[in-house]
Design a protein around this motif. Structure first.
Motif, PDB file in Angstrom:
ATOM      1  N   UNK A   1      -3.730 -14.661   4.529  1.00 36.72           N
ATOM      2  CA  UNK A   1      -4.320 -14.675   5.874  1.00 36.72           C
ATOM      3  C   UNK A   1      -5.025 -13.372   6.245  1.00 36.72           C
ATOM      4  N   UNK A   2      -5.228 -12.501   5.247  1.00 37.99           N
ATOM      5  CA  UNK A   2      -5.962 -11.238   5.429  1.00 37.99           C
ATOM      6  C   UNK A   2      -5.353 -10.342   6.516  1.00 37.99           C
ATOM      7  N   UNK A   3      -4.037 -10.348   6.615  1.00 38.54           N
ATOM      8  CA  UNK A   3      -3.378  -9.523   7.629  1.00 38.54           C
ATOM      9  C   UNK A   3      -2.757  -8.277   6.996  1.00 38.54           C
ATOM     10  N   UNK A   4      -2.614  -7.241   7.818  1.00 41.34           N
ATOM     11  CA  UNK A   4      -2.027  -5.976   7.382  1.00 41.34           C
ATOM     12  C   UNK A   4      -0.901  -5.620   8.342  1.00 41.34           C
ATOM     13  N   UNK A   5       0.267  -5.312   7.784  1.00 39.91           N
ATOM     14  CA  UNK A   5       1.388  -4.807   8.578  1.00 39.91           C
ATOM     15  C   UNK A   5       1.579  -3.349   8.197  1.00 39.91           C
ATOM     16  N   UNK A   6       1.599  -2.475   9.195  1.00 44.55           N
ATOM     17  CA  UNK A   6       1.733  -1.040   8.953  1.00 44.55           C
ATOM     18  C   UNK A   6       3.179  -0.606   9.072  1.00 44.55           C
ATOM     19  N   UNK A   7       3.664   0.096   8.055  1.00 43.30           N
ATOM     20  CA  UNK A   7       5.002   0.667   8.063  1.00 43.30           C
ATOM     21  C   UNK A   7       4.960   2.122   8.533  1.00 43.30           C
ATOM     22  N   UNK A   8       3.785   2.722   8.475  1.00 42.59           N
ATOM     23  CA  UNK A   8       3.580   4.104   8.887  1.00 42.59           C
ATOM     24  C   UNK A   8       2.495   4.113   9.955  1.00 42.59           C
ATOM     25  N   UNK A   9       2.820   4.594  11.106  1.00 42.77           N
ATOM     26  CA  UNK A   9       1.904   4.580  12.244  1.00 42.77           C
ATOM     27  C   UNK A   9       0.605   5.338  11.958  1.00 42.77           C
ATOM     28  N   UNK A  10       0.692   6.425  11.201  1.00 43.51           N
ATOM     29  CA  UNK A  10      -0.499   7.223  10.883  1.00 43.51           C
ATOM     30  C   UNK A  10      -1.496   6.454  10.016  1.00 43.51           C
ATOM     31  N   UNK A  11      -1.015   5.486   9.251  1.00 42.43           N
ATOM     32  CA  UNK A  11      -1.887   4.725   8.348  1.00 42.43           C
ATOM     33  C   UNK A  11      -2.930   3.914   9.117  1.00 42.43           C
ATOM     34  N   UNK A  12      -2.638   3.565  10.342  1.00 43.73           N
ATOM     35  CA  UNK A  12      -3.574   2.778  11.157  1.00 43.73           C
ATOM     36  C   UNK A  12      -4.884   3.510  11.403  1.00 43.73           C
ATOM     37  N   UNK A  13      -4.827   4.822  11.510  1.00 42.66           N
ATOM     38  CA  UNK A  13      -6.027   5.602  11.827  1.00 42.66           C
ATOM     39  C   UNK A  13      -6.458   6.535  10.689  1.00 42.66           C
ATOM     40  N   UNK A  14      -5.746   6.500   9.577  1.00 42.01           N
ATOM     41  CA  UNK A  14      -6.071   7.360   8.448  1.00 42.01           C
ATOM     42  C   UNK A  14      -7.254   6.769   7.677  1.00 42.01           C
ATOM     43  N   UNK A  15      -8.328   7.544   7.547  1.00 44.54           N
ATOM     44  CA  UNK A  15      -9.555   7.058   6.920  1.00 44.54           C
ATOM     45  C   UNK A  15      -9.350   6.652   5.460  1.00 44.54           C
ATOM     46  N   UNK A  16      -8.628   7.454   4.704  1.00 40.55           N
ATOM     47  CA  UNK A  16      -8.369   7.151   3.299  1.00 40.55           C
ATOM     48  C   UNK A  16      -7.603   5.830   3.177  1.00 40.55           C
ATOM     49  N   UNK A  17      -6.564   5.659   3.983  1.00 40.24           N
ATOM     50  CA  UNK A  17      -5.783   4.423   3.966  1.00 40.24           C
ATOM     51  C   UNK A  17      -6.648   3.223   4.311  1.00 40.24           C
ATOM     52  N   UNK A  18      -7.452   3.365   5.345  1.00 43.31           N
ATOM     53  CA  UNK A  18      -8.310   2.257   5.761  1.00 43.31           C
ATOM     54  C   UNK A  18      -9.342   1.908   4.693  1.00 43.31           C
ATOM     55  N   UNK A  19      -9.867   2.914   3.992  1.00 46.62           N
ATOM     56  CA  UNK A  19     -10.817   2.657   2.905  1.00 46.62           C
ATOM     57  C   UNK A  19     -10.158   1.829   1.798  1.00 46.62           C
TER      58      UNK A  19
ATOM     59  N   UNK B   1       1.558  -3.217   4.225  1.00 45.40           N
ATOM     60  CA  UNK B   1       1.628  -4.387   3.352  1.00 45.40           C
ATOM     61  C   UNK B   1       0.485  -5.316   3.720  1.00 45.40           C
ATOM     62  N   UNK B   2      -0.132  -5.888   2.684  1.00 52.78           N
ATOM     63  CA  UNK B   2      -1.296  -6.753   2.873  1.00 52.78           C
ATOM     64  C   UNK B   2      -0.961  -8.169   2.425  1.00 52.78           C
TER      65      UNK B   2
ATOM     66  N   UNK C   1       0.891  -1.161   0.000  1.00 53.66           N
ATOM     67  CA  UNK C   1       0.000   0.000   0.000  1.00 53.66           C
ATOM     68  C   UNK C   1       0.927   1.208   0.000  1.00 53.66           C
ATOM     69  N   UNK C   2       0.962   1.915  -1.119  1.00 52.24           N
ATOM     70  CA  UNK C   2       1.888   3.029  -1.287  1.00 52.24           C
ATOM     71  C   UNK C   2       1.144   4.351  -1.239  1.00 52.24           C
ATOM     72  N   UNK C   3       1.756   5.335  -0.581  1.00 50.36           N
ATOM     73  CA  UNK C   3       1.143   6.649  -0.443  1.00 50.36           C
ATOM     74  C   UNK C   3       2.035   7.759  -0.952  1.00 50.36           C
ATOM     75  N   UNK C   4       1.390   8.799  -1.497  1.00 50.21           N
ATOM     76  CA  UNK C   4       2.073   9.999  -1.963  1.00 50.21           C
ATOM     77  C   UNK C   4       1.426  11.195  -1.285  1.00 50.21           C
TER      78      UNK C   4
END
Length: 75
Positions: free
Chosen positions: A43-61, A38-39, A21-24
């Motif tokens: 096993x439908x798991x997500x590893x976050x490389x950026x802490x803000x991505x966990x709570x960012x609505x756009x990222x979660x969508x 990374x998804x 999951x790449x962001x600009x």
């Protein structure tokens, strides 16, 4: 409001078999994207490389839509 201008999930990392999951932050074509998560579809798991991505609505969508549909998603 998201800190990312664009988020894409369209690259499979062949080494670890997970989708990136790449962001600009801007719409500048010269800006280098950053892998924010990374998804693992197996096993439908997500590893976050950026802490803000966990709570960012756009990222979660983007992540939720990708997991729901199980295919490459570009937004």
């Amino acid at each position: 409001m998201s800190k990312w201008n664009e988020i894409r999930c369209d690259f499979l990392d062949e080494n670890d078999k997970r989708y990136c999951v790449d962001g600009w932050r801007t719409s500048d074509d010269c800006e280098e994207g950053k892998t924010i998560a990374k998804i693992d579809l197996e096993n439908k798991s997500v590893e976050y490389m950026d802490e803000d991505a966990k709570s960012d609505e756009y990222t979660q969508d983007v992540i939720n839509e990708f997991l729901k549909n199980g295919y490459v998603l570009t937004e």
